[in-house]
Design an enzyme around this catalytic site. Structure first.
Site, PDB file in Angstrom:
ATOM      1  N   LYS A  93      13.250  91.113 189.550  1.00  0.00           N
ATOM      2  CA  LYS A  93      13.735  91.930 190.676  1.00  0.00           C
ATOM      3  C   LYS A  93      14.056  93.349 190.229  1.00  0.00           C
ATOM      4  O   LYS A  93      13.716  94.317 190.905  1.00  0.00           O
ATOM      5  CB  LYS A  93      14.991  91.280 191.295  1.00  0.00           C
ATOM      6  CG  LYS A  93      14.723  89.900 191.880  1.00  0.00           C
ATOM      7  CD  LYS A  93      15.981  89.233 192.365  1.00  0.00           C
ATOM      8  CE  LYS A  93      16.930  88.793 191.274  1.00  0.00           C
ATOM      9  NZ  LYS A  93      16.443  87.690 190.429  1.00  0.00           N
ATOM     10  N   ALA A 103      24.259  88.167 187.462  1.00  0.00           N
ATOM     11  CA  ALA A 103      22.904  88.726 187.476  1.00  0.00           C
ATOM     12  C   ALA A 103      22.647  89.538 186.214  1.00  0.00           C
ATOM     13  O   ALA A 103      23.560  90.123 185.645  1.00  0.00           O
ATOM     14  CB  ALA A 103      22.735  89.625 188.699  1.00  0.00           C
ATOM     15  N   GLY A 104      21.383  89.556 185.794  1.00  0.00           N
ATOM     16  CA  GLY A 104      20.964  90.425 184.689  1.00  0.00           C
ATOM     17  C   GLY A 104      19.585  90.943 185.036  1.00  0.00           C
ATOM     18  O   GLY A 104      18.635  90.163 185.092  1.00  0.00           O
ATOM     19  N   HIS A 105      19.486  92.209 185.373  1.00  0.00           N
ATOM     20  CA  HIS A 105      18.221  92.796 185.823  1.00  0.00           C
ATOM     21  C   HIS A 105      17.746  93.795 184.760  1.00  0.00           C
ATOM     22  O   HIS A 105      18.406  94.795 184.508  1.00  0.00           O
ATOM     23  CB  HIS A 105      18.400  93.492 187.183  1.00  0.00           C
ATOM     24  CG  HIS A 105      18.815  92.530 188.268  1.00  0.00           C
ATOM     25  ND1 HIS A 105      19.085  92.929 189.551  1.00  0.00           N
ATOM     26  CD2 HIS A 105      19.003  91.177 188.260  1.00  0.00           C
ATOM     27  CE1 HIS A 105      19.413  91.866 190.283  1.00  0.00           C
ATOM     28  NE2 HIS A 105      19.379  90.799 189.516  1.00  0.00           N
ATOM     29  N   GLN A 109      20.009  86.638 191.778  1.00  0.00           N
ATOM     30  CA  GLN A 109      19.643  85.209 191.675  1.00  0.00           C
ATOM     31  C   GLN A 109      18.337  84.972 192.444  1.00  0.00           C
ATOM     32  O   GLN A 109      17.537  85.874 192.532  1.00  0.00           O
ATOM     33  CB  GLN A 109      20.782  84.315 192.201  1.00  0.00           C
ATOM     34  CG  GLN A 109      22.036  84.298 191.335  1.00  0.00           C
ATOM     35  CD  GLN A 109      22.939  85.503 191.526  1.00  0.00           C
ATOM     36  OE1 GLN A 109      23.326  85.810 192.629  1.00  0.00           O
ATOM     37  NE2 GLN A 109      23.297  86.177 190.457  1.00  0.00           N
ATOM     38  N   ASP A 128      15.689  85.633 187.954  1.00  0.00           N
ATOM     39  CA  ASP A 128      14.990  86.242 186.814  1.00  0.00           C
ATOM     40  C   ASP A 128      13.501  86.443 187.064  1.00  0.00           C
ATOM     41  O   ASP A 128      12.686  86.392 186.142  1.00  0.00           O
ATOM     42  CB  ASP A 128      15.188  85.406 185.538  1.00  0.00           C
ATOM     43  CG  ASP A 128      16.651  85.270 185.178  1.00  0.00           C
ATOM     44  OD1 ASP A 128      17.410  86.223 185.448  1.00  0.00           O
ATOM     45  OD2 ASP A 128      17.036  84.226 184.640  1.00  0.00           O
ATOM     46  N   ARG A 165      15.592  80.039 178.799  1.00  0.00           N
ATOM     47  CA  ARG A 165      15.224  79.647 180.162  1.00  0.00           C
ATOM     48  C   ARG A 165      14.244  78.482 180.104  1.00  0.00           C
ATOM     49  O   ARG A 165      13.342  78.475 179.268  1.00  0.00           O
ATOM     50  CB  ARG A 165      14.573  80.815 180.900  1.00  0.00           C
ATOM     51  CG  ARG A 165      15.524  81.983 181.138  1.00  0.00           C
ATOM     52  CD  ARG A 165      14.773  83.166 181.751  1.00  0.00           C
ATOM     53  NE  ARG A 165      15.626  84.319 181.968  1.00  0.00           N
ATOM     54  CZ  ARG A 165      15.198  85.582 181.951  1.00  0.00           C
ATOM     55  NH1 ARG A 165      13.926  85.857 181.718  1.00  0.00           N
ATOM     56  NH2 ARG A 165      16.043  86.563 182.164  1.00  0.00           N
ATOM     57  N   THR A 190      27.042  80.725 184.620  1.00  0.00           N
ATOM     58  CA  THR A 190      27.036  81.800 183.634  1.00  0.00           C
ATOM     59  C   THR A 190      28.439  81.992 183.047  1.00  0.00           C
ATOM     60  O   THR A 190      28.627  82.824 182.160  1.00  0.00           O
ATOM     61  CB  THR A 190      26.579  83.121 184.271  1.00  0.00           C
ATOM     62  OG1 THR A 190      27.471  83.426 185.358  1.00  0.00           O
ATOM     63  CG2 THR A 190      25.154  83.028 184.799  1.00  0.00           C
TER      64      THR A 190
HETATM   65  P1  GDP Z   1      15.637  89.793 187.383  1.00  0.00           P
HETATM   66  O1  GDP Z   1      16.953  89.167 187.114  1.00  0.00           O
HETATM   67  O2  GDP Z   1      14.919  89.187 188.538  1.00  0.00           O
HETATM   68  O3  GDP Z   1      15.706  91.292 187.501  1.00  0.00           O
HETATM   69  O4  GDP Z   1      14.746  89.481 186.118  1.00  0.00           O
HETATM   70  P2  GDP Z   1      15.199  89.585 184.561  1.00  0.00           P
HETATM   71  O5  GDP Z   1      15.298  91.014 184.203  1.00  0.00           O
HETATM   72  O6  GDP Z   1      16.378  88.717 184.310  1.00  0.00           O
HETATM   73  O7  GDP Z   1      13.984  88.860 183.855  1.00  0.00           O
HETATM   74  C1  GDP Z   1      12.695  89.342 183.958  1.00  0.00           C
HETATM   75  C2  GDP Z   1      12.205  89.699 182.537  1.00  0.00           C
HETATM   76  O8  GDP Z   1      10.808  89.857 182.573  1.00  0.00           O
HETATM   77  C3  GDP Z   1      12.752  91.021 182.037  1.00  0.00           C
HETATM   78  O9  GDP Z   1      12.953  90.940 180.659  1.00  0.00           O
HETATM   79  C4  GDP Z   1      11.653  92.017 182.352  1.00  0.00           C
HETATM   80  O10 GDP Z   1      11.626  93.106 181.443  1.00  0.00           O
HETATM   81  C5  GDP Z   1      10.445  91.165 182.183  1.00  0.00           C
HETATM   82  N1  GDP Z   1       9.315  91.528 183.055  1.00  0.00           N
HETATM   83  C6  GDP Z   1       9.318  91.916 184.354  1.00  0.00           C
HETATM   84  N2  GDP Z   1       8.074  92.051 184.820  1.00  0.00           N
HETATM   85  C7  GDP Z   1       7.239  91.729 183.779  1.00  0.00           C
HETATM   86  C8  GDP Z   1       5.829  91.626 183.632  1.00  0.00           C
HETATM   87  O11 GDP Z   1       5.058  91.852 184.558  1.00  0.00           O
HETATM   88  N3  GDP Z   1       5.361  91.241 182.419  1.00  0.00           N
HETATM   89  C9  GDP Z   1       6.183  90.943 181.374  1.00  0.00           C
HETATM   90  N4  GDP Z   1       5.635  90.569 180.236  1.00  0.00           N
HETATM   91  N5  GDP Z   1       7.518  91.033 181.476  1.00  0.00           N
HETATM   92  C10 GDP Z   1       8.033  91.401 182.662  1.00  0.00           C
HETATM   93  P1  IMO Z   2      19.453  87.190 188.304  1.00  0.00           P
HETATM   94  O1  IMO Z   2      19.988  88.110 189.379  1.00  0.00           O
HETATM   95  C1  IMO Z   2      19.056  83.109 186.897  1.00  0.00           C
HETATM   96  C2  IMO Z   2      22.407  80.401 187.725  1.00  0.00           C
HETATM   97  C3  IMO Z   2      23.183  79.875 186.544  1.00  0.00           C
HETATM   98  C4  IMO Z   2      23.556  78.501 187.076  1.00  0.00           C
HETATM   99  C5  IMO Z   2      23.834  78.777 188.542  1.00  0.00           C
HETATM  100  C6  IMO Z   2      25.317  78.972 188.875  1.00  0.00           C
HETATM  101  O2  IMO Z   2      19.379  87.817 186.960  1.00  0.00           O
HETATM  102  O3  IMO Z   2      18.200  86.548 188.745  1.00  0.00           O
HETATM  103  P2  IMO Z   2      26.963  81.010 188.499  1.00  0.00           P
HETATM  104  O4  IMO Z   2      27.437  81.673 187.248  1.00  0.00           O
HETATM  105  O5  IMO Z   2      26.248  81.936 189.429  1.00  0.00           O
HETATM  106  O6  IMO Z   2      28.035  80.228 189.202  1.00  0.00           O
HETATM  107  O7  IMO Z   2      25.887  79.914 187.993  1.00  0.00           O
HETATM  108  O8  IMO Z   2      23.129  79.967 188.863  1.00  0.00           O
HETATM  109  N1  IMO Z   2      22.316  81.886 187.802  1.00  0.00           N
HETATM  110  C7  IMO Z   2      21.199  82.571 187.516  1.00  0.00           C
HETATM  111  N2  IMO Z   2      20.002  82.164 187.050  1.00  0.00           N
HETATM  112  N3  IMO Z   2      19.256  84.405 187.193  1.00  0.00           N
HETATM  113  C8  IMO Z   2      20.439  84.835 187.692  1.00  0.00           C
HETATM  114  O9  IMO Z   2      20.613  86.076 188.155  1.00  0.00           O
HETATM  115  C9  IMO Z   2      21.488  83.909 187.829  1.00  0.00           C
HETATM  116  N4  IMO Z   2      22.764  83.997 188.259  1.00  0.00           N
HETATM  117  C10 IMO Z   2      23.248  82.740 188.240  1.00  0.00           C
HETATM  118  O10 IMO Z   2      22.377  79.804 185.398  1.00  0.00           O
HETATM  119  O11 IMO Z   2      22.433  77.648 187.028  1.00  0.00           O
HETATM  120 MG    MG Z   3      17.959  88.149 185.570  1.00  0.00          MG
END
Ligand code: GDP
Ligand code: IMO
Ligand code: MG
Length: 425
Positions: free
Chosen positions: A13, A36-38, A221, A10, A302, A126
């Site tokens: 990415k 994953a959740g991007h 991740q 998170d 988180r 997850t």
């Molecule tokens: P990922 O899994 O690595 O792609 O990250 P996530 O999308 O799960 O979590 C990152 C969160 O931070 C998302 O809600 C983005 O919209 C937000 N985000 C990313 N870059 C920035 C930033 O520079 N500032 C703020 N405030 N939010 C950001």
């Molecule tokens: P992105 O790509 C943050 C964590 C889960 C748990 C561990 C194992 O959005 O960064 P799993 O379901 O993979 O067997 O869970 O990994 N986890 C993540 N934490 N971001 C993620 O993906 C994750 N994908 C799995 O919370 O601790």
């Molecule tokens: Mg994520």
């Protein structure tokens, strides 16, 4: 060029890869699944991607789900449908490798049953069936995307895993077995929609490289969740570090020009396991609130803490990082003072083999360096020199402690909220 999470996931990415894919020909996911959740914001429109690479919002970019990704056909089709409702063209731009192992409803049930069985020491997965699906791959009994192309093959492959897992669910976990007939019917129904997107990405990627095109490999991740190198057993079930890009996409070492790590300006973790800089106090709560730190996949809160440079240095070594993309700098706006963990102290051991033992790691006390904060808002800043001086110093300190330059700075959620400090594409 590979982009991996440098912390526990998170890190942003999706945001970084979306911005940089403007100048790429292809974006490839190479491991993980819909755990994953991007999240990407473009002109106020929010898109959350789980399996589809973060190049999908760039109409000319080819998106590839490499063979290292565990694919839930149902969730993939839902994601495609959601994007299409948003007006995004997907089907003619998405390649799904035939070698991807499938995540079946059986895997989800097993994931939940295993977590339940761990009682008061769960991993905090997850619950998407990721671990059990990869177990089947390693055990050489996985049902793969290729099986969807032929009804007889699909039935045979399903029969083998279904027997095995339903026996386990019923007799070991005392869990309700999965109805195999409806699982089979559902997969056969989805197969015809997915089939046109199934093709070997290896020649396509080789062609792009030969013609001088850029490919971005998008990790899921983060490094500390890597199956081998992370905080085992509180990790995910795939290798999240850069080397997985080669096997998970099907390219060679010469196809990788550089590796970059993505890190927040602080640290978060979802799920359980050690987290030395975690703040269980109003500062942690304030980071969570201002950073909107709720999981993009499960909605879970988180855990938040200060930036951990020990983790970053470890990430630099494990991934061969050439630089960092530092996100969410704006979340630190208005904080009087900021801390960065520069080392750990263990009460008994001088040099604990920290990463090998979750108990040792959770007993470590973080040693901090304190920096002054800034009061001016940085959200949306697009020029490094326009940042408050303390914010500039914070970035420089991160570079010094990590030992690599910050090449990209993100100052907000929106695509345009960023500063590219170095031309990397
Ligand atoms: P990922 O899994 O690595 O792609 O990250 P996530 O999308 O799960 O979590 C990152 C969160 O931070 C998302 O809600 C983005 O919209 C937000 N985000 C990313 N870059 C920035 C930033 O520079 N500032 C703020 N405030 N939010 C950001
Ligand atoms: P992105 O790509 C943050 C964590 C889960 C748990 C561990 C194992 O959005 O960064 P799993 O379901 O993979 O067997 O869970 O990994 N986890 C993540 N934490 N971001 C993620 O993906 C994750 N994908 C799995 O919370 O601790
Ligand atoms: Mg994520």
């Amino acid at each position: 060029m590979v982009f991996v999470g440098a912390q526990w996931g998170d890190e942003g990415k999706g945001k970084v890869v979306d911005v940089l894919s403007e100048r790429a020909q292809a974006v490839v996911r190479f491991q993980g699944g819909h755990n994953a959740g991007h999240t990407i914001y473009v002109d106020g429109v929010k898109t959350v991607l789980h399996l589809i690479p973060s190049g999908i919002l760039r109409p000319d970019v080819l998106c590839v789900i490499g063979g290292g990704v565990a694919v839930s056909p149902t969730d993939l089709l839902n994601e495609i449908a959601d994007l299409e409702r948003q007006g995004v063209r997907v089907r003619d731009r998405l390649t799904i490798a035939p070698t991807c192992p499938l995540i079946l409803p059986l895997h989800r049930e097993l994931d939940l049953a295993r977590e339940r069985r761990r009682g008061n020491d769960p991993i905090g997965t997850t619950g998407r069936g990721i671990g059990p699906a990869y177990e089947d791959k390693v055990a050489r009994r996985a049902v793969r995307v290729a099986h969807l192309l032929d009804r007889t093959c699909l039935r045979e492959a399903l029969a083998e895993v279904s027997d095995y897992h339903n026996f386990l669910l019923e007799n070991y976990y005392r869990w309700t077995p999965v109805d195999i007939g409806s699982m089979e019917a559902e997969l056969e129904r989805l197969a015809s929609t997915l089939s046109p997107m199934v093709r070997d990405p290896v020649p396509e990627l080789a062609r792009i490289r030969t013609s001088g095109g850029s490919i971005l490999f998008e990790g899921a991740q983060g490094t500390m969740l890597d199956l081998d190198h992370g905080t085992y057993p509180y990790v995910t079930s795939s290798n999240t570090t850069a080397s997985a890009a080669l096997s998970g996409a099907g390219v060679g070492m010469r196809d990788i020009d550089a590796v970059y790590g993505i890190t927040k300006a602080y640290t978060t973790r979802v799920g359980w396991g050690p987290f030395p800089t975690e703040l269980d106090d109003p500062v942690g709560e304030s980071l969570a609130r201002r950073g909107r730190e709720a999981g993009a996949t499960t909605g879970r809160a988180r855990r938040c803490g200060w930036l951990d440079a020990v983790v970053l240095r470890h990430s630099v070594k494990l991934n061969g990082l050439g630089g960092l993309c530092l996100t969410k700098l704006d979340v630190l706006d208005g904080m009087e003072e900021l801390k960065i963990c520069v080392s750990y102290r263990h009460p008994r051991m001088r040099d604990p083999t920290i990463w090998l033992d979750p108990t040792l790691l959770s007993e470590c006390e973080p040693i901090y360096e304190t920096l002054s904060g800034w009061t001016e808002p940085t959200t949306g800043t697009r020029d490094f020199l326009a940042l408050p001086e303390s914010a500039q110093s914070y970035v420089r300190k991160v570079e010094e402690l990590a030992g690599v330059p910050v090449v990209f700075l993100s100052t907000g959620m929106e695509r345009k909220d960023c500063i590219q400090l170095k031309e990397i594409l």
